[in-house]
Design a protein around this motif. Sequence first.
Motif, mmCIF file in Angstrom:
data_model
loop_
_atom_site.group_PDB
_atom_site.id
_atom_site.type_symbol
_atom_site.label_atom_id
_atom_site.label_comp_id
_atom_site.label_asym_id
_atom_site.label_seq_id
_atom_site.Cartn_x
_atom_site.Cartn_y
_atom_site.Cartn_z
ATOM 1 N N ASN A 70 0.823 -1.215 0.000
ATOM 2 C CA ASN A 70 0.000 0.000 0.000
ATOM 3 C C ASN A 70 0.855 1.262 0.000
ATOM 4 N N GLY A 71 1.955 1.218 -0.737
ATOM 5 C CA GLY A 71 2.811 2.390 -0.903
ATOM 6 C C GLY A 71 3.860 2.601 0.175
ATOM 7 N N TYR A 92 -4.239 -5.417 0.501
ATOM 8 C CA TYR A 92 -2.953 -4.765 0.252
ATOM 9 C C TYR A 92 -2.611 -4.819 -1.228
ATOM 10 N N HIS A 93 -1.987 -3.751 -1.691
ATOM 11 C CA HIS A 93 -1.423 -3.699 -3.042
ATOM 12 C C HIS A 93 0.086 -3.833 -2.857
ATOM 13 N N VAL A 94 0.668 -4.902 -3.385
ATOM 14 C CA VAL A 94 2.086 -5.198 -3.184
ATOM 15 C C VAL A 94 2.844 -4.877 -4.466
ATOM 16 N N ASP A 108 -2.509 -7.624 -5.888
ATOM 17 C CA ASP A 108 -3.405 -7.244 -4.802
ATOM 18 C C ASP A 108 -3.705 -8.505 -4.009
ATOM 19 N N ILE A 109 -3.624 -8.403 -2.675
ATOM 20 C CA ILE A 109 -3.903 -9.562 -1.832
ATOM 21 C C ILE A 109 -4.909 -9.158 -0.752
ATOM 22 N N PHE A 139 11.537 -6.204 -11.849
ATOM 23 C CA PHE A 139 11.116 -7.156 -10.827
ATOM 24 C C PHE A 139 9.606 -7.328 -10.845
ATOM 25 N N TYR A 140 9.164 -8.498 -10.391
ATOM 26 C CA TYR A 140 7.756 -8.860 -10.353
ATOM 27 C C TYR A 140 7.391 -9.384 -8.973
ATOM 28 N N VAL A 141 6.141 -9.198 -8.603
ATOM 29 C CA VAL A 141 5.577 -9.739 -7.378
ATOM 30 C C VAL A 141 4.722 -10.934 -7.780
ATOM 31 N N ALA A 142 5.007 -12.100 -7.233
ATOM 32 C CA ALA A 142 4.230 -13.306 -7.551
ATOM 33 C C ALA A 142 3.735 -13.950 -6.258
#
Length: 162
Positions: A70-71, A92-94, A108-109, A139-142
């Motif tokens: 969330n920033g 949350y936005h990761v 988003d989780i 980079f990526y969020v997985a």
Amino acid sequence: MRPAACSSFLRRPVAWLGAALILAGLTGCATPPPVGAVALPPIPPGEARVWFYRIYDPSESLGTPYIYMNGAAIGVSEQGDAFYRDVPAGRYHVTVESVGVDLYQFQDIALLPGQQEYIEIQSLRSWVSGRPGFGRDTFYVAVIAPERAALQVARSRFSGGG
């Protein structure tokens, strides 16, 4: 040691290297233990635990990007390391610091109390590239299934929690 012998010692690179290694050992410069060897506290009531990890891959970026929820910066991703954050249950936005923006790069989780979520930070150095040998840190969020991620996290170096 006589003055002449001392100046001779200072001019030998091997002596300097040995002294540096001894000093590093005395100052506690040790590799963190794997997550599987660390006693972890329980998840606090009303909170969820989010694990962040990055698999060691020497062919990919050695960059250390910040991770955000969330920033707000919550940690730094390093190859081979894992850490967790206990956060209030919620949405949350990761994101992760990166060059370029790609589809599905961030996630988003939604977290329930007592839940553990696993997030792998992945690198795709070839996404922004030009001439041979040149690449930028993308980079990526997985979000990874707990059955698979728990094994990977257990082998990673523990870089903290809280």
